[in-house]
Design a protein around this motif. Structure first.
Motif, short mmCIF file in Angstrom:
data_model
loop_
_atom_site.label_atom_id
_atom_site.label_comp_id
_atom_site.label_asym_id
_atom_site.label_seq_id
_atom_site.Cartn_x
_atom_site.Cartn_y
_atom_site.Cartn_z
N VAL A 163 0.84 -1.20 0.00
CA VAL A 163 0.00 0.00 0.00
C VAL A 163 0.88 1.25 0.00
O VAL A 163 1.81 1.36 0.79
CB VAL A 163 -0.94 0.03 1.24
N THR A 164 0.57 2.17 -0.89
CA THR A 164 1.23 3.49 -0.89
C THR A 164 0.15 4.56 -1.01
O THR A 164 -0.70 4.48 -1.91
CB THR A 164 2.20 3.63 -2.08
N VAL A 165 0.17 5.50 -0.08
CA VAL A 165 -0.82 6.59 -0.11
C VAL A 165 -0.12 7.93 0.10
O VAL A 165 1.01 7.97 0.60
CB VAL A 165 -1.88 6.42 1.02
N LEU A 166 -0.79 8.98 -0.26
CA LEU A 166 -0.31 10.30 0.11
C LEU A 166 -0.41 10.45 1.63
O LEU A 166 -1.32 9.89 2.25
CB LEU A 166 -1.14 11.39 -0.56
N SER A 167 0.54 11.19 2.19
CA SER A 167 0.60 11.33 3.64
C SER A 167 0.73 12.81 4.02
O SER A 167 1.30 13.62 3.27
CB SER A 167 1.81 10.54 4.16
N GLU A 168 0.24 13.11 5.21
CA GLU A 168 0.41 14.47 5.74
C GLU A 168 1.82 14.69 6.28
O GLU A 168 2.22 15.83 6.53
CB GLU A 168 -0.59 14.70 6.88
N VAL A 169 2.57 13.61 6.46
CA VAL A 169 3.89 13.72 7.09
C VAL A 169 4.85 14.42 6.12
O VAL A 169 5.00 13.98 4.97
CB VAL A 169 4.43 12.34 7.50
N ASP A 170 5.44 15.51 6.58
CA ASP A 170 6.31 16.38 5.76
C ASP A 170 5.52 17.06 4.65
O ASP A 170 6.10 17.47 3.63
CB ASP A 170 7.48 15.62 5.12
N ASP A 171 4.21 17.15 4.80
CA ASP A 171 3.41 17.80 3.77
C ASP A 171 2.19 18.44 4.43
O ASP A 171 2.06 18.42 5.66
CB ASP A 171 2.99 16.78 2.69
N GLU A 172 1.30 18.95 3.62
CA GLU A 172 0.13 19.64 4.16
C GLU A 172 -0.96 18.62 4.51
O GLU A 172 -1.05 17.59 3.86
CB GLU A 172 -0.44 20.57 3.11
N PRO A 173 -1.77 18.94 5.53
CA PRO A 173 -2.93 18.09 5.77
C PRO A 173 -3.91 18.17 4.60
O PRO A 173 -3.89 19.15 3.85
CB PRO A 173 -3.57 18.69 7.03
N GLY A 174 -4.70 17.17 4.43
CA GLY A 174 -5.68 17.20 3.34
C GLY A 174 -6.54 15.97 3.38
O GLY A 174 -6.14 14.95 3.95
N PHE A 187 -7.24 13.76 1.27
CA PHE A 187 -6.78 12.55 0.56
C PHE A 187 -5.49 12.00 1.15
O PHE A 187 -4.90 11.08 0.60
CB PHE A 187 -6.59 12.86 -0.93
N ARG A 188 -5.05 12.60 2.28
CA ARG A 188 -3.75 12.21 2.84
C ARG A 188 -3.92 11.45 4.16
O ARG A 188 -4.77 11.79 4.98
CB ARG A 188 -2.89 13.46 3.09
N ALA A 189 -3.07 10.44 4.34
CA ALA A 189 -3.08 9.68 5.58
C ALA A 189 -2.43 10.50 6.69
O ALA A 189 -1.42 11.18 6.46
CB ALA A 189 -2.29 8.38 5.39
N GLY A 190 -3.03 10.44 7.87
CA GLY A 190 -2.40 11.06 9.03
C GLY A 190 -1.22 10.21 9.49
O GLY A 190 -1.06 9.06 9.06
N PRO A 191 -0.37 10.77 10.38
CA PRO A 191 0.78 10.01 10.86
C PRO A 191 0.36 8.68 11.46
O PRO A 191 -0.58 8.61 12.25
CB PRO A 191 1.38 10.93 11.95
N GLY A 192 1.04 7.61 11.08
CA GLY A 192 0.79 6.30 11.68
C GLY A 192 -0.42 5.56 11.14
O GLY A 192 -0.71 4.45 11.60
N GLU A 193 -1.12 6.14 10.17
CA GLU A 193 -2.38 5.51 9.71
C GLU A 193 -2.17 4.08 9.19
O GLU A 193 -2.94 3.17 9.53
CB GLU A 193 -3.02 6.36 8.62
N LEU A 194 -1.15 3.88 8.37
CA LEU A 194 -0.97 2.55 7.77
C LEU A 194 -0.55 1.52 8.81
O LEU A 194 -1.03 0.38 8.79
CB LEU A 194 0.03 2.60 6.61
N LEU A 195 0.32 1.92 9.74
CA LEU A 195 0.74 0.94 10.76
C LEU A 195 -0.42 0.63 11.70
O LEU A 195 -0.55 -0.52 12.16
CB LEU A 195 1.94 1.46 11.53
N ALA A 196 -1.26 1.61 11.97
CA ALA A 196 -2.44 1.34 12.81
C ALA A 196 -3.35 0.33 12.13
O ALA A 196 -3.94 -0.55 12.76
CB ALA A 196 -3.18 2.64 13.10
#
Ligand SMILES: C[S@@+](CC[C@H](N)C(=O)[O-])C[C@H]1O[C@@H](n2cnc3c(N)ncnc32)[C@H](O)[C@@H]1O
Length: 174
Positions: free
Chosen positions: A128-139, A141-150
């Protein structure tokens, strides 16, 4: 998804020249993680560069997307079944699995995460690869920190990365 949004995706795909075959971004240089063969699901496949790459490695691929124009790029590709479907309604019943590989890249819908795991075979690989808020802007379509590991930390996580606006997990179902 509204028909207007679906048309927008069709227009984007119509604008793109032929791409691929390509490995999933998270498997570049790591294709040894792939199972030897079996069934694969490419979620929101777009024009199917990853689907073709998997089919060339012997997988029977179900390629799912809402864009008929994107799926048309897969017309006649051996080993790929095209599934025209709006993922806002969940994964299609026609794709019950179990799958030896599930790939979802550059499309994010956390409501599908549990279905990815359910449809993985024991020993199957999730990518799985998604856009992330980490080092970028919130939005939206973006995963928050830790979303995939959760979501996927209960699997055997082989690699997990987050940064520069992207998050990735590669994991195997124990
Ligand atoms: C950025 S593209 C990624 C395509 C491909 N996975 C890749 O990595 O090149 C996002 C894809 O998601 C599809 N998509 C967006 N919303 C969708 C939905 N609700 N149901 C099915 N497909 C959808 C679009 O048609 C598009 O092909």
């Amino acid at each position: 998804m509204s028909s207007e949004d679906a048309r927008r995706w069709d227009a984007r795909h119509a604008d793109v020249d032929h791409v691929g075959p390509l490995p999933p971004d998270a498997l570049r240089g790591r294709s040894e993680l792939l199972p030897a063969g079996g069934r694969a699901l490419d979620v929101a496949c777009g024009r199917g560069a990853v689907s073709v790459w998997l089919a060339q490695r012997g997988f029977a691929v179900d390629a799912v997307d809402v864009s008929a124009v994107g799926l048309a790029a897969l017309d006649g590709v051996p080993g790929v079944r095209r599934v025209h479907h709006d993922l806002d309604r969940g994964l299609p019943d026609a794709c019950a699995g179990p799958y030896d590989v599930v790939v979802c890249q550059r499309f994010r819908d956390p409501s599908l995460y549990s279905a990815f795991v359910e449809r993985l075979a024991v020993g199957g690989l999730l990518v799985v690869t998604v856009l992330s808020e980490v080092d970028d802007e919130p939005g939206p379509f973006r995963a928050g920190p830790g979303e995939l590991l959760a979501a996927f930390g209960g699997l055997d996580v082989l690699t997990a990365q987050e940064g520069n606006g992207e998050a990735t997990v590669v994991a195997r179902r124990p």
